[in-house]
Design an enzyme around this catalytic site. Structure first.
Site, PDB file in Angstrom:
ATOM      1  CD  GLU A  34      -4.167 -11.416  -4.950  1.00  0.00           C
ATOM      2  OE1 GLU A  34      -4.307 -10.747  -3.938  1.00  0.00           O
ATOM      3  OE2 GLU A  34      -3.276 -11.207  -5.791  1.00  0.00           O
ATOM      4  CG  ASP A  45      -5.737  -3.630   0.437  1.00  0.00           C
ATOM      5  OD1 ASP A  45      -5.101  -4.017  -0.567  1.00  0.00           O
ATOM      6  OD2 ASP A  45      -6.441  -4.375   1.129  1.00  0.00           O
TER       7      ASP A  45
END
Ligand SMILES: Cc1ncc(COP(=O)(O)O)c(C=O)c1O
Lengths: 244, 391
Positions: A34, A45
């Site tokens: 990824e 995140d």
């Protein structure tokens, strides 16, 4: 069934050379990669990945340059191993959905993962992915109802990304019984592997993930290891996580 | 004004670009809001609070001396007289009742200037709910008195150290908090931004400004204004005002954005004027971004306009030419603030000063016209900046 595992890297982090090397190296141990395209406002995140992305942006990140490194790795990597983009909606809209998909296909990207495009907003992008024979990766979460999980899982391609926790990347893996049941439900309906992401960092969490799902994605721990600038740290963590 | 489509779009803009984790919370919020709108008890509660607690209706004031000086008939909708000093309270009162209606015990909010943070802390205290406010470190420094006000009101102010450490990053952190605590917490967004149903819901709560204005203006003058003017940060006070006049073709709606120091990247926050279609904080709208699709740094002398995005409905109104968007520089806004203080004895917020500043900059264009300006807030909070910049 053998596990189907992936690893996450921030594109061009810590620099162009180390990133390219780590991508190659990781693909020896994992089934797919990824690749994060850094974005200024990465709401999915945690601090480790957000800080890494920020460092890449400050160094003058260009998507074109990342496409180059990806193309290079693609040409030398095992063709069964898959390469996915992971980025945020604005990056895709900015480059134009069609153009983004076409350019990605050209360099050998197999599919896309966009955490801020939920199922209900995915139609147009999914269609474009189909046209270009790329995978559009769906997310399932503990918040989804059984009905939604059935619908999302049935439509899954490539793999189904099950976000096992309520939180951002780098949070702790805690899976309650209800979530475990939903993962099981997803497995029943998904034609492709159901993968746990978020919170997988060591042997223990890998074991837990593989008890529940068909595979896992490791991100934060690997980004941290690579951030030391030592490939050895990265490689040994890859080995540890995949049991090789 | 029209409701958005079922999926939350105003024409080509809006939607719900958030983590899958939040989709059901947004559905739940949408349903709760639909039923809240029809609930007579709660609507009555809101009405009572708006009048007895907040001080509605706020008056429209005809600025006689200044009007004469510039040959424009200036009418001011006095949201600065509302409790806590800005229009923000209309929205927070609505959403806090909705929070109670949904049975949630905790609210979180983002704040830039601190006005929305104060308005949220205020209503959380009013109903005894737990309240956490996300605020960028840079803004905490710039707007210290508002931080103390929030703390005094019993809220916890959480410093945001990521990104540019301003409003945009405070929204990011609030969204992350919401993902973690979605079962117990309502995210009380402060403007007509974010994923559906927020842009619609916040507009609804602010539409009281437009409703009152239309009625009051007709009563005062026997007619409607030629122009309705408001500053645009996220765009809530502007949509509140515009919503009263959208069905009146003779009234032109004007949104004024922050022109900052200059119209070069990083020096302004004129999103509708210079932005491109993009996704930030949950909706597809216009967005200031660079050639790589990274969100641009922005600047405005007023912290409440210092935001690279804008509510999706404004992008739609702009595209369909139902409203016009211009900008006003830092300098003109500061000038307008002083002018209103000296000629009318009203110190406006620097945000609101942009709306006035635009008219002062273009007074000949509006000669002898009836111009209604939304004075969205008072300027006490900006005193330190005003002292530094001009006094
Ligand atoms: C007095 C005042 N006016 C305007 C704004 C800008 O917000 P909006 O565009 O949503 O009205 C703010 C935001 O802090 C404000 O405090």
């Amino acid at each position: 069934m053998t596990a189907y595992n992936g690893f996450y890297l921030v594109g061009n982090y810590p620099d162009f050379e180390l990133f390219t090397e780590a991508l190659r190296e990781g693909l020896r141990y994992f089934d797919f990669a990824e690749i994060g395209i850094p974005f200024s406002d990465p709401v999915a995140d945690g601090p480790v990945i957000a800080t890494a992305a920020d460092a890449v942006l400050k160094a003058g990140f260009k998507w074109e340059k990342l496409l180059e490194s990806v193309q290079k790795v693609r040409q030398s990597a095992d063709s069964h191993k898959k390469l996915y983009w992971m980025s945020y909606a604005n990056i895709l809209y900015h480059h134009g959905l069609q153009n983004f998909i076409e350019r990605s296909k050209e360099v050998g990207i197999d599919g896309i993962i966009v955490p801020d495009i939920p199922f209900v907003e995915s139609e147009e992008l999914k269609k474009l992915c189909h046209q270009h024979r790329m995978d559009y990766i769906h997310f399932a979460t503990p918040e989804n109802t059984d009905e939604q999980i059935k619908r999302i899982a049935s439509a899954a391609q490539g793999f189904l990304y099950f976000v096992s926790i309520r939180g951002v990347t780098g949070s702790r893996l805690l899976v309650d019984d209800e979530t475990a049941r939903k993962i099981q439900l997803a497995k029943e309906y998904s034609p492709v592997p159901v993968i746990l992401g978020f919170g997988i960092r060591d042997k223990k969490t890998v074991e837990r993930a593989l008890q529940l799902a068909d595979g896992f994605i490791a991100g934060t721990a690997l980004v941290k290891a690579l951030g030391t600038g030592e490939m050895d740290n990265f490689t040994s963590l890859c080995k540890q996580l995949t049991g090789n | 004004m029209r409701r958005p489509s079922r999926k939350g779009y105003f024409g080509n803009y809006g939607g719900r670009f958030v983590a899958e984790t939040l989709i059901n919370a947004l559905d739940e919020l949408n349903q709760a809001y639909e039923s809240f709108r029809e609930n007579q008890d709660y609507q009555q509660k809101l009405k009572t609070l708006l009048s007895h607690y907040a001080g509605r209706p706020t008056p429209i004031y005809f600025a006689r001396r200044l009007s004469k000086k510039i040959s424009v008939n200036l009418y001011l909708k006095r949201e600065d007289l509302l409790h806590t000093g800005a229009h923000k309270l209309n929205n927070t009162l609505g959403q806090i009742l909705l929070t109670q209606y949904m049975g949630k015990k905790r609210v979180i909010a983002e704040t830039g200037a601190g006005q929305h943070g104060v308005a949220t802390a205020t209503v959380a205290a009013l109903l005894g709910l737990e309240c956490d406010i996300y605020m960028g470190e840079v803004d905490i420094e710039r707007q210290a008195p508002n931080v103390k006000r929030m703390e005094l009101l019993g809220a916890r102010v959480i410093p945001v150290k990521t990104g540019s450490r301003t409003l945009k990053d405070a929204v990011n952190e609030a969204l992350k908090d919401w993902v973690r605590n979605v079962q117990s917490t309502h995210y009380l967004i402060g403007s007509v931004v974010g994923p559906h149903p927020f842009p619609w819901m916040v507009r609804d709560f602010q539409s009281v400004i437009g409703k009152e204005s239309r009625r009051q203006f007709r009563k005062m003058t026997g007619a409607l204004p030629d122009y309705a003017v408001a500053c645009v940060g996220g765009g809530s006070n502007a949509l509140g005002l515009f919503s009263g006049f959208m069905n009146d073709p003779s009234v032109k709606c004007i949104g004024v954005e922050a022109g900052g120091r200059a119209l070069t990247p990083g020096d302004h926050a004129a999103t509708v004027t210079l932005g491109k279609k993009g996704v930030l904080h949950g909706s597809l709208s216009l967005l200031l971004q660079d050639e790589e699709g990274q969100v641009s740094p922005v600047h405005s002398v007023s912290a409440g306009l210092d935001y690279p995005g804008v509510g999706p409905e404004h992008s739609h109104l702009h595209e369909t030419k139902k409203a016009e968007y211009y900008h006003c520089s830092d300098e003109s806004a500061l000038q307008a603030c002083q002018t209103l203080a000296r000629w009318e004895g009203i110190i406006p917020a620097l945000e609101s000063s942009h709306a006035l500043g635009y008219i002062l900059d273009h007074q000949s264009r509006y000669k002898d016209k009836d111009v209604l300006i939304n004075l969205s807030g008072r300027g006490d909070k900006d005193l330190a900046i005003i002292i530094r910049e001009v006094l």
